[in-house]
Design an enzyme around this catalytic site. Structure first.
Site, PDB file in Angstrom:
ATOM      1  N   ASP A 105      27.780  39.479  40.581  1.00 13.98           N
ATOM      2  CA  ASP A 105      27.366  38.223  41.588  1.00 13.98           C
ATOM      3  C   ASP A 105      25.568  37.428  41.314  1.00 13.98           C
ATOM      4  O   ASP A 105      24.943  38.010  40.574  1.00 13.98           O
ATOM      5  CB  ASP A 105      26.672  39.548  42.524  1.00 13.98           C
ATOM      6  CG  ASP A 105      28.485  39.909  43.031  1.00 13.98           C
ATOM      7  OD1 ASP A 105      29.618  38.448  42.723  1.00 13.98           O
ATOM      8  OD2 ASP A 105      28.240  41.059  43.687  1.00 13.98           O
TER       9      ASP A 105
HETATM   10  N1  URA Z   1      30.079  44.409  41.920  1.00 15.87           N
HETATM   11  C1  URA Z   1      30.132  44.035  43.016  1.00 15.87           C
HETATM   12  O1  URA Z   1      29.874  44.229  43.895  1.00 15.87           O
HETATM   13  N2  URA Z   1      28.683  42.296  42.460  1.00 15.87           N
HETATM   14  C2  URA Z   1      28.957  42.788  40.921  1.00 15.87           C
HETATM   15  O2  URA Z   1      27.840  41.898  40.339  1.00 15.87           O
HETATM   16  C3  URA Z   1      29.706  42.647  39.914  1.00 15.87           C
HETATM   17  C4  URA Z   1      30.510  44.035  40.518  1.00 15.87           C
END
Ligand code: URA
Length: 250
Positions: A105
């Site tokens: 993310d």
């Molecule tokens: N899980 C999440 O919620 N975000 C990420 O970036 C990776 C795993």
């Protein structure tokens, strides 16, 4: 061996943009097997033909592998009209065929593998391969021992199926808890949704490892380095990686 256009070959090897290279070729700065060529579209055999650019030999390296410590604030994409991408951070490499293996993310930090090796990316990301991914997280509120069992049992995060067994290791429980979480899937916002499923919230998230590859602690956010030979070899050996729960048969 597959034939490649001369301008693409030089761009892939980091010698400049395709348009810069075309100009250089037309200016007579490129030789193939010792002979100056002026046609950027010439097809060459990267393994047999000797190419030089501006007097320097340009050897063929079919694959490139980088470990990036992704900083918060950039997106895991090859290009984006508005946002800074993880590839903008590696742009100095010059290669044009790199991509990130999977996504973190925008606000997540940590280990991201950047490569042009599509077969490896497929092996690492394939849902049936179950490659372990370990994250360090700060969670809102205390984390109870029963939450460890809930992670192990699989959580309903609103998808068709519950999550596969995951490991939760509590480093410190308090108003802001610190944990390590290992999952072997890669669902959208998976860690954040798992935290919500147990009544908490992710305040900070950083990926520490993916299969045999661990984030180099010497890399600050935004820094990257090529993988070592050992790291590349370990990834090459990866066929299936059910380190967590080998007995599930999944
Ligand atoms: N899980 C999440 O919620 N975000 C990420 O970036 C990776 C795993």
């Amino acid at each position: 061996m597959r034939q490649l256009r001369l301008d693409k070959y030089l761009a892939d090897m980091g010698r400049g943009s395709r348009s810069q290279i075309r100009q250089d070729v037309r200016k007579g700065m490129v030789k193939v097997n010792g002979i100056t060529v002026k046609t950027p579209e010439l097809k060459i055999d990267p393994e047999d033909d000797q190419v030089s650019h501006a007097g320097e030999p340009v050897g063929y390296a079919p694959f490139a592998y980088y470990m990036l410590n992704k900083p918060a604030g950039c997106v895991s994409a090859t290009e984006d009209r508005r946002e800074k991408t993880v590839l903008d951070l590696i742009a100095g490499d010059g290669r044009k065929d790199l991509f990130p293996v999977g996504r973190l993310d925008k606000d997540t930090e940590g280990l991201l593998l950047i490569t042009n090796d599509g077969a490896l990316a497929h092996r690492l990301l394939h849902p049936k391969k179950h490659v372990d991914k370990t994250y360090y997280a700060r969670l809102e509120g205390p984390v109870a021992a029963k939450t460890v069992r809930e992670f192990e049992a699989g959580l309903d995060i609103g998808d068709e199926r519950p999550t596969l067994p995951a490991r939760l290791h509590i480093i410190r429980s308090g108003p802001v808890s610190e944990v390590e979480i290992t999952i072997r899937e890669g669902r959208f916002h998976q860690i954040k949704r798992m935290a919500e499923a147990v009544g908490s919230r992710v305040l900070y998230l950083k990926r520490l490892s993916m299969g045999p590859l661990a984030l180099d602690p010497a890399l600050g956010p935004g820094e990257f380095r090529p993988l070592s030979e050992e790291e590349t070899a370990a990834l090459g050996q990866l066929t299936s990686s059910c380190h967590l729960f080998d007995n599930t048969g999944q």
